[in-house]
Design a protein around this motif. Structure first.
Motif, short mmCIF file in Angstrom:
data_model
loop_
_atom_site.label_atom_id
_atom_site.label_comp_id
_atom_site.label_asym_id
_atom_site.label_seq_id
_atom_site.Cartn_x
_atom_site.Cartn_y
_atom_site.Cartn_z
N GLY A 33 -1.11 1.95 0.82
CA GLY A 33 -1.93 1.37 1.91
C GLY A 33 -2.50 1.97 2.96
O GLY A 33 -3.64 1.71 3.20
N LEU A 36 -5.33 4.20 1.70
CA LEU A 36 -6.46 3.13 1.24
C LEU A 36 -7.26 2.94 2.75
O LEU A 36 -8.58 3.07 2.82
CB LEU A 36 -6.12 1.93 0.52
CG LEU A 36 -5.72 2.33 -0.92
CD1 LEU A 36 -5.31 0.84 -1.44
CD2 LEU A 36 -6.82 2.58 -1.77
N ILE A 65 -5.74 3.77 -7.86
CA ILE A 65 -4.62 4.23 -7.28
C ILE A 65 -3.72 5.53 -7.65
O ILE A 65 -3.19 6.34 -7.16
CB ILE A 65 -3.55 2.96 -7.11
CG1 ILE A 65 -4.12 1.83 -6.25
CG2 ILE A 65 -2.04 3.17 -6.66
CD1 ILE A 65 -3.94 1.83 -5.02
N GLN A 93 1.80 1.08 -13.15
CA GLN A 93 1.65 2.17 -11.99
C GLN A 93 3.12 2.79 -12.33
O GLN A 93 3.24 3.91 -11.90
CB GLN A 93 1.62 1.57 -10.42
CG GLN A 93 -0.10 1.05 -10.65
CD GLN A 93 0.13 0.63 -9.03
OE1 GLN A 93 0.91 0.82 -8.24
NE2 GLN A 93 -1.22 0.05 -8.77
N ARG A 134 -5.03 -5.98 11.53
CA ARG A 134 -5.46 -5.53 10.31
C ARG A 134 -6.23 -6.61 9.45
O ARG A 134 -5.80 -7.89 9.65
CB ARG A 134 -4.06 -5.35 9.42
CG ARG A 134 -3.93 -3.87 8.90
CD ARG A 134 -2.59 -3.72 8.26
NE ARG A 134 -2.56 -4.36 7.05
CZ ARG A 134 -1.38 -3.93 6.09
NH1 ARG A 134 -0.59 -2.95 6.23
NH2 ARG A 134 -1.65 -4.58 4.96
#
Ligand code: AMP
Length: 190
Positions: A33, A36, A65, A93, A134
């Motif tokens: 996060g 990114l 990712i 993942q 955010r």
């Protein structure tokens, strides 16, 4: 290496507990996060692509990712361990991470799952949204992120449970009490 996955829904306290674990065990912190958000701020192609997914409460595509993670792992060099925060978020993942770490002759030592009720998650995230602004900490996106967690991310727990390395901790308690439980789980694997 001591490699940890810190796992849980948005607002469970993964970032807070990661910072404490990094300090105690001398780990490198990889938060997908955070990576990114930094790419978004810089306006890189990955950041521009990720923005739409993040602001809609959706997961960014696995390929993006995993590519990002591969780059981060290349730069590890002499690290004594890593804490993966916010990754893996899909079983795909988790499988990719396993393969990447096997190439480095290592693997995940323990997966630390933090559980918190939906009501408390929502309160915490609304509070964080008001404090630090955010873009995904608003009620509509928070609700979507919780659904995405339950449908796409929760199965990752089963992946690590089958590997015999999943530990679950009640994250609704005070930060230091949660931290003590996490440390006990880590120390039992050392
Ligand atoms: P976080 O800071 O971990 O809450 O992540 C914020 C947002 O970034 C998530 O809601 C996703 O849109 C995206 N994201 C972060 N990590 C991942 C991941 N491992 N897989 C897919 N999307 C991710």
């Amino acid at each position: 290496m001591l490699n940890l996955v810190i796992f849980g829904p948005p607002g469970a306290g993964k970032g807070t507990q990661s910072a404490k674990l990094v300090e105690k065990y001398g780990l490198v912190h990889i938060s997908t996060g955070d990576v990114l958000r930094s790419e978004m701020e810089k306006g890189t192609p990955n950041g521009i692509l990720a923005k739409g997914f993040i602001n809609n409460g959706k997961l960014v595509p696995d390929e993006l990712i995993i590519g990002m993670l591969e780059d981060k792992l290349k730069n590890l060099k002499d690290a004594s361990g890593v804490i993966f925060d916010g990754f893996p978020r899909t079983t795909f993942q988790a499988q990719a991470l396993k393969a990447m770490l096997e190439k480095l002759n290592t693997g995940i030592t323990v997966m630390l799952s933090i559980t918190v009720s939906d009501d408390e998650l929502i309160q915490r995230l609304l509070h964080r949204g008001a404090q630090c602004g955010r873009s995904d900490d608003n009620l509509e996106t928070i609700n979507k992120r919780i659904v995405v967690y339950k449908t796409q991310t929760a199965p990752v727990f089963d992946f690590y449970e089958k590997e015999g390395i999943a530990v679950s901790v009640d994250g609704s308690r005070e930060i230091d009490i949660v931290f003590a439980d996490l440390c006990n789980a880590v120390d039992s694997k050392l």
